[in-house]
Design an enzyme around this catalytic site. Sequence first.
Site, short mmCIF file in Angstrom:
data_model
loop_
_atom_site.label_atom_id
_atom_site.label_comp_id
_atom_site.label_asym_id
_atom_site.label_seq_id
_atom_site.Cartn_x
_atom_site.Cartn_y
_atom_site.Cartn_z
N CYS A 116 0.70 -1.07 -0.10
CA CYS A 116 0.01 -0.59 -0.52
C CYS A 116 0.99 1.36 -0.02
CB CYS A 116 -1.02 0.38 0.94
SG CYS A 116 -2.09 -1.46 0.71
N HIS A 257 -3.72 6.87 2.94
CA HIS A 257 -3.85 5.91 2.34
C HIS A 257 -5.10 5.19 3.50
CE1 HIS A 257 -3.96 1.49 1.29
NE2 HIS A 257 -3.92 0.89 2.53
N ASN A 287 -10.65 -0.01 0.14
CA ASN A 287 -9.02 -0.38 0.09
C ASN A 287 -8.53 -0.68 -1.34
OD1 ASN A 287 -6.34 -0.44 0.53
ND2 ASN A 287 -6.23 -1.12 2.58
#
Length: 339
Positions: A116, A257, A287
């Site tokens: 990520c 993020h 996500n």
Amino acid sequence: MGKINAIITGVGGYVPDYILTNEELARMVDTNDEWIMTRVGIKERHILTEEGLGTSYMARKAAKLLLRKTGVDPDTIDALIVATTTPDYKFPPTSSIVVGKLGLKNAFAFDTSAACAGFMYALDLAASMIKCGRCKRIIVIGADKMSSMVDYTDRQTCVLFGDGAGAVLVEGTEEEGVGLQDAFFRTDGKGLPFLHMKAGGSVCPPSHFTVDHRLHYIYQEGRTVFRYAVTSMGDDVAEILNRNGLTNEDVNWVVPHEANLRIIEAVAKRVNLPMEKIVVNIQRYGNTSGATIPLAMWDNEANFKKGDNVVLTAFGAGFTHGASLCKWAYDGAAAAARK
């Protein structure tokens, strides 16, 4: 020739048309909208359902929009970097497919993998290549088809992830006081047991056993990941501000993020920043791993003004994490209108 600074000059994004809602997930696993919203803050996520399409398709879509918005001649692109955890194939690199589909005749391309945090790492690498004079224009893409490794029988993880891609154009300028100013990155190798996909790599290659035992899906120990993510992202933001002589008042935007709304809120509280300064779009996309930060930048582009202090921060499997400081180089409202 004066000092070269690396600036972001445009942002593009892409998410698939199909939207997987909480209501639909509730028909697949034992969950409901209230449970999902309370724990992770996600209302819907976009899923690439068309057969035969992968990460490169979304990356290409985001890059095509970027090129159209900026009006840049594709032949002037020197390099293209794709940050992804879900490449189309083991090899060749997904970036090579994107370059071919875009028809970039003068660019070299490669992939990076830092989960990520991958987009942030790739962006910093591109900035270094610009600042040293090696390249003049680089496209950096964060793209992931997370649905390709989500277990839709596991209610703990299947509610979290979506598919998408975001792209930025990085160029050189001699203008002072703008561009990518600084970055602070770290990797804690202790993260392996808590967030990984067990099979598919060289340690545990695909086999009948790995497929039968469902080892090709995301495995996550949520509480541990949550704790490390909040601590790491919060400390990294504080570090990047301290070493650049900035206070909370100097920050215009934080682009985190987008993993979990509770993580984002906890990070904001940890560094004493109001949520009004935090870019949040997790409720619509979930996500998307390496795509979350560029997608959030794409969503918020109209609000970025030249000279804004924009802080990026991420945490991913590995545990990879960090923060970077960007002095925004253009007024976003006009650029965002060029869809």
